[in-house]
Design an enzyme around this catalytic site. Structure first.
Site, PDB file in Angstrom:
ATOM      1  N   HIS A 492      36.820  33.052  35.365  1.00 22.98           N
ATOM      2  CA  HIS A 492      36.142  34.243  34.831  1.00 22.98           C
ATOM      3  C   HIS A 492      37.156  35.372  34.936  1.00 22.98           C
ATOM      4  O   HIS A 492      37.197  36.111  35.931  1.00 22.98           O
ATOM      5  CB  HIS A 492      34.883  34.538  35.643  1.00 22.98           C
ATOM      6  CG  HIS A 492      34.047  35.655  35.078  1.00 22.98           C
ATOM      7  ND1 HIS A 492      33.112  35.451  34.101  1.00 22.98           N
ATOM      8  CD2 HIS A 492      34.032  36.983  35.354  1.00 22.98           C
ATOM      9  CE1 HIS A 492      32.535  36.608  33.799  1.00 22.98           C
ATOM     10  NE2 HIS A 492      33.076  37.557  34.542  1.00 22.98           N
ATOM     11  N   GLU A 546      35.366  33.339  39.386  1.00 20.56           N
ATOM     12  CA  GLU A 546      36.143  34.534  39.082  1.00 20.56           C
ATOM     13  C   GLU A 546      37.406  34.494  39.947  1.00 20.56           C
ATOM     14  O   GLU A 546      37.540  33.667  40.854  1.00 20.56           O
ATOM     15  CB  GLU A 546      35.320  35.804  39.357  1.00 20.56           C
ATOM     16  CG  GLU A 546      36.001  37.066  38.828  1.00 20.56           C
ATOM     17  CD  GLU A 546      35.060  38.271  38.702  1.00 20.56           C
ATOM     18  OE1 GLU A 546      33.855  38.135  38.978  1.00 20.56           O
ATOM     19  OE2 GLU A 546      35.557  39.352  38.328  1.00 20.56           O
TER      20      GLU A 546
HETATM   21  O1  G3I Z   1      27.893  37.702  53.785  1.00 22.40           O
HETATM   22  C1  G3I Z   1      26.632  37.191  53.364  1.00 22.40           C
HETATM   23  C2  G3I Z   1      26.249  36.020  54.183  1.00 22.40           C
HETATM   24  O2  G3I Z   1      26.059  36.431  55.507  1.00 22.40           O
HETATM   25  C3  G3I Z   1      24.996  35.400  53.611  1.00 22.40           C
HETATM   26  O3  G3I Z   1      24.679  34.248  54.312  1.00 22.40           O
HETATM   27  C4  G3I Z   1      25.207  35.066  52.149  1.00 22.40           C
HETATM   28  C5  G3I Z   1      23.972  34.520  51.480  1.00 22.40           C
HETATM   29  O4  G3I Z   1      24.088  34.606  50.075  1.00 22.40           O
HETATM   30  O5  G3I Z   1      25.553  36.213  51.459  1.00 22.40           O
HETATM   31  C6  G3I Z   1      26.740  36.817  51.915  1.00 22.40           C
HETATM   32  O6  G3I Z   1      26.929  37.956  51.178  1.00 22.40           O
HETATM   33  C7  G3I Z   1      27.458  37.819  49.900  1.00 22.40           C
HETATM   34  C8  G3I Z   1      28.740  38.594  49.877  1.00 22.40           C
HETATM   35  O7  G3I Z   1      29.250  38.623  48.588  1.00 22.40           O
HETATM   36  C9  G3I Z   1      29.797  37.968  50.777  1.00 22.40           C
HETATM   37  O8  G3I Z   1      30.991  38.715  50.734  1.00 22.40           O
HETATM   38  C10 G3I Z   1      26.465  38.335  48.885  1.00 22.40           C
HETATM   39  O9  G3I Z   1      25.363  37.478  48.810  1.00 22.40           O
HETATM   40  C11 G3I Z   1      27.116  38.460  47.546  1.00 22.40           C
HETATM   41  O10 G3I Z   1      26.259  39.063  46.627  1.00 22.40           O
HETATM   42  C12 G3I Z   1      28.388  39.249  47.646  1.00 22.40           C
HETATM   43  O11 G3I Z   1      29.083  39.150  46.463  1.00 22.40           O
HETATM   44  C13 G3I Z   1      30.056  40.113  46.138  1.00 22.40           C
HETATM   45  C14 G3I Z   1      29.961  40.318  44.636  1.00 22.40           C
HETATM   46  O12 G3I Z   1      31.000  41.170  44.202  1.00 22.40           O
HETATM   47  C15 G3I Z   1      28.641  40.887  44.191  1.00 22.40           C
HETATM   48  O13 G3I Z   1      28.466  42.150  44.701  1.00 22.40           O
HETATM   49  C16 G3I Z   1      31.425  39.579  46.520  1.00 22.40           C
HETATM   50  O14 G3I Z   1      31.601  39.601  47.928  1.00 22.40           O
HETATM   51  C17 G3I Z   1      32.516  40.433  45.894  1.00 22.40           C
HETATM   52  O15 G3I Z   1      33.752  39.800  46.099  1.00 22.40           O
HETATM   53  C18 G3I Z   1      32.269  40.617  44.403  1.00 22.40           C
HETATM   54  O16 G3I Z   1      33.236  41.482  43.905  1.00 22.40           O
HETATM   55  C19 G3I Z   1      33.307  41.604  42.502  1.00 22.40           C
HETATM   56  C20 G3I Z   1      33.222  43.098  42.194  1.00 22.40           C
HETATM   57  O17 G3I Z   1      31.943  43.562  42.533  1.00 22.40           O
HETATM   58  C21 G3I Z   1      33.551  43.391  40.738  1.00 22.40           C
HETATM   59  N1  G3I Z   1      34.804  42.793  40.380  1.00 22.40           N
HETATM   60  C22 G3I Z   1      34.839  41.379  40.570  1.00 22.40           C
HETATM   61  C23 G3I Z   1      34.627  41.027  42.017  1.00 22.40           C
HETATM   62  C24 G3I Z   1      34.737  39.528  42.284  1.00 22.40           C
HETATM   63  O18 G3I Z   1      33.655  38.793  41.842  1.00 22.40           O
HETATM   64  O1  9MR Z   2      32.482  40.117  34.592  1.00 23.63           O
HETATM   65  C1  9MR Z   2      31.740  40.627  35.676  1.00 23.63           C
HETATM   66  C2  9MR Z   2      32.387  40.212  36.982  1.00 23.63           C
HETATM   67  O2  9MR Z   2      33.664  40.768  37.100  1.00 23.63           O
HETATM   68  C3  9MR Z   2      31.501  40.575  38.151  1.00 23.63           C
HETATM   69  O3  9MR Z   2      32.003  40.010  39.339  1.00 23.63           O
HETATM   70  C4  9MR Z   2      30.091  40.078  37.934  1.00 23.63           C
HETATM   71  C5  9MR Z   2      29.150  40.502  39.035  1.00 23.63           C
HETATM   72  O4  9MR Z   2      29.096  41.868  39.151  1.00 23.63           O
HETATM   73  O5  9MR Z   2      29.591  40.557  36.714  1.00 23.63           O
HETATM   74  C6  9MR Z   2      30.335  40.141  35.590  1.00 23.63           C
HETATM   75  O6  9MR Z   2      29.760  40.680  34.446  1.00 23.63           O
HETATM   76  C7  9MR Z   2      28.577  40.063  34.023  1.00 23.63           C
HETATM   77  C8  9MR Z   2      27.403  41.003  34.232  1.00 23.63           C
HETATM   78  O7  9MR Z   2      27.201  41.256  35.589  1.00 23.63           O
HETATM   79  C9  9MR Z   2      26.156  40.423  33.595  1.00 23.63           C
HETATM   80  N1  9MR Z   2      26.389  40.112  32.219  1.00 23.63           N
HETATM   81  C10 9MR Z   2      27.459  39.146  32.009  1.00 23.63           C
HETATM   82  C11 9MR Z   2      28.753  39.662  32.566  1.00 23.63           C
HETATM   83  C12 9MR Z   2      29.853  38.607  32.452  1.00 23.63           C
HETATM   84  O8  9MR Z   2      30.235  38.377  31.182  1.00 23.63           O
END
Ligand code: G3I
Ligand code: 9MR
Ligand code: ZN
Length: 566
Positions: A492, A546
């Site tokens: 991704h 991703e």
């Molecule tokens: O840490 C908890 C854990 O204790 C628990 O058991 C588990 C159950 O689902 O969840 C864990 O937390 C998760 C956390 O990541 C861990 O770091 C959350 O559910 C999960 O929603 C969270 O996801 C983050 C995601 O963004 C959504 O917010 C990721 O860490 C983070 O790396 C990711 O970052 C994104 C940026 O927002 C946008 N750019 C791309 C990037 C990578 O995907």
């Molecule tokens: O492309 C986005 C990615 O970088 C993020 O980690 C992710 C979660 O925030 O979201 C992706 O974007 C999606 C959006 O949240 C929902 N519509 C589809 C997008 C991906 O094409």
């Protein structure tokens, strides 16, 4: 008829296709370290052979270990231990009745190429300038992007804002200070811990040959952007992104305004971003001194101003303001970021106030150095504690306590890794969003423990996690693009999805298996799959596939730990 003859003639010439049942590190193994492949097959197997790629000759024969049930993957695995075999070359494994493995190398510098690609991938993520990975990777390029920046209403300011520099965070084109923090910190630590190994590696950057090591040239591209995110009062805005994610287009085709986004109310900047910023700028303040003293001093001053802001605003947390849907990197507790800032500032400048702050607070965080949940973007307490100890912080008792905590955790991790079917440090709970970075960060944790109290078992265990990432896993998949003979192919990642190249951009680590299944592609998988199997190599699967700068950074660190020592 003629078809059949051709097939018969061709059969002995082309070796059988490798099987995913035999799992090797597709990059390879160092000569004098443990070398284990894993076999998971319905067919019971007893023996294996290591064969040379050149002529198929048997180089080593061994017996498979007893089957071990691995609950995290649901696999029953047998170890093929060829540690005693130390000759350099290119090989594959053959298991009678099961098949053959992908090829791998043995040698002292087998990880050099992977390190180069993983570190150079940051150049590919550069925002604000034209990027071209050619001629090595012709066609992997993009024009200057996201040049139009502005203050968002949530930032407390209005009008245009400079928008140059920084790395695209991940598969999206946002730039986030919190995530830049741990990423840039980890990369600068790579330099501090393994500088002699990477100092002369040319990354083929526009800056190459300017007298500064390329790893530092690359990191500076992001530091320059981070500096622009600091307000006059010393606080640092949380992120610079569009209001919503753009489609799967090349970066220069994304015409959404890149906004400086704040918390929406006074003081508008966030404490976690400001703490991470202060920590990273403090590291830069010491690292760049020999190469560009003026720049180093600028970073140091920026760190001090951020630190002063934190004193007034210790816990201003961030949530996306109304109308903003890009990444949050929201964290409810910024005290670990503040401790990291204190520790890095103390290490760089030995100022009494930083030292005092650290010593007053560090014991609250000691439990953070443990065998579960290593450092991550949301928890940088380990970085704080380690940098104090690594920099021989002024208080001997604190250093001794941190060292002991690190050793205790490392011992537990080593023990757990030994009994894990895939010989990795992961627990079932570690298969979260970005789980591959959890594996890499365990590796980093072990290498730091080794730096605090040398122990070859810590280094070996770190390498076991590297083997997992490079193919020795339930999928027999290298989780790094264009690295190994069977890498994942559908990240991704907007540039990889939008360009015309058949392969994705090189050197990028996939997020990896994620039991959370937070996207629609993942939800197509059976809900009762074991956690390590919750992965799919599909572009749409952003919660599993991703790529991200903070996931690549501990990979770069770990790979550096596997380069030839100098
Ligand atoms: O840490 C908890 C854990 O204790 C628990 O058991 C588990 C159950 O689902 O969840 C864990 O937390 C998760 C956390 O990541 C861990 O770091 C959350 O559910 C999960 O929603 C969270 O996801 C983050 C995601 O963004 C959504 O917010 C990721 O860490 C983070 O790396 C990711 O970052 C994104 C940026 O927002 C946008 N750019 C791309 C990037 C990578 O995907
Ligand atoms: O492309 C986005 C990615 O970088 C993020 O980690 C992710 C979660 O925030 O979201 C992706 O974007 C999606 C959006 O949240 C929902 N519509 C589809 C997008 C991906 O094409
Ligand atoms: Zn850009």
């Amino acid at each position: 008829m003629r078809f059949a003859i051709v097939l018969l003639l061709a059969a002995p010439v082309f070796a059988a296709a490798p099987t995913t049942d035999i799992k090797v590190d597709q990059v390879g193994y160092l000569n004098n370290t443990p070398k284990v492949a894993l076999v998971s097959s319905k067919t019971a197997a007893a023996d294996f052979a290591v064969r040379t790629v050149k002529d198929g000759a048997v180089a080593f024969r061994g017996k498979l270990g007893a089957p071990v049930d691995d609950p995290d993957s649901g696999d029953r695995v047998q170890a093929a231990d060829f540690s005693r075999f130390t000759r350099s070359g290119q090989f594959y494994l053959e298991v009678p009745g099961v098949g053959r493995s992908w090829e791998f190398s043995i040698g002292p510098a087998v990880y050099s190429r992977a390190w180069y690609l993983a570190m150079r991938s940051y150049y590919g993520q550069r925002c604000g300038m034209a990027v071209d990975l050619g001629p090595e990777f012709p066609g992997y390029k993009h024009e200057a992007c996201h040049l139009e920046g502005a203050y968002h209403a949530s930032s407390g300011k209005t009008g245009p804002h400079s928008s140059r520099g920084g790395w695209h965070d991940a598969g999206d084109y946002g730039r986030y200070v919190v995530n830049s923090g741990i990423t840039t910190g980890t990369l600068l630590w790579t330099w501090e811990m393994f500088g002699p190994r990477v100092r002369t590696v040319k990354l083929n950057l526009p800056e190459s040959g300017n007298g500064t090591p390329d790893i530092l040239n690359e990191i500076r591209w992001n530091l320059d952007w981070m500096l622009e995110m600091q307000d006059d009062d010393g606080g640092v805005w949380h992120k610079q992104t569009s209001e919503q994610f753009c489609g799967f287009v090349m970066p220069e085709k994304d015409k959404l305004v890149s906004y400086v986004i704040g918390t929406g109310s006074d003081p508008f900047k966030s404490s976690c971003a400001t703490g991470d910023f202060a920590a990273v700028m403090a590291i830069a303040g010491r690292v760049y001194k020999p190469f560009d003293a003026a720049f180093a001093a600028k970073c140091q001053r920026a760190a001090e101003r951020a630190w002063a802001w934190l004193d007034q605003h210790p816990n201003v947390t961030f949530r996306n303001p109304n109308g903003v849907g890009t990444g949050g990197y929201g964290d409810g507790d910024c005290s670990d970021e503040r401790l990291w800032a204190a520790a890095e500032l103390a290490r760089t400048s030995r100022g009494d106030s930083y030292q005092r702050y650290f010593l007053e607070h560090y014991s609250d965080f000691r439990k953070s150095i443990r065998a579960a949940q290593p450092q991550s973007w949301g928890n940088v307490a380990n970085m704080a504690l380690w940098t104090y100890a690594l920099g021989s912080g002024g208080d001997a008792a604190a250093v001794a306590a941190i060292r002991q905590d690190s050793v205790n955790a490392a011992e537990q991790i080593v023990g757990r890794t030994k009994s894990n079917g895939y010989r990795i440090s992961m627990t079932s709970r570690d298969y979260i969003w970005g789980s591959n970075s959890v594996a890499a960060n365990y590796g980093m944790q072990l290498l730091v423990a080794n730096a605090l109290q040398a122990n070859p078992r810590y280094v070996e265990t770190a390498m076991e996690n590297l083997h997992y990432l490079l193919g020795r896993n339930t999928f027999s998949l290298s989780f790094v693009t264009q690295v190994g003979a069977n890498p994942f192919r559908h990240p991704h990642h907007r540039p990889s999805g939008a360009d015309n190249n058949p392969e994705p951009w090189p050197g990028l680590l996939s997020g990896g298996p994620n039991r959370g299944r937070q996207d629609a592609a993942m939800r197509k998988l059976a809900a009762d799959l074991p956690p390590a199997k919750m992965y799919i190599d599909e572009q749409a699967a952003y919660a599993a596939n991703e790529v991200a700068i903070n996931w690549n950074a501990p990979l770069v660190f770990l790979l550096a730990g596997a380069l030839p020592a100098k």
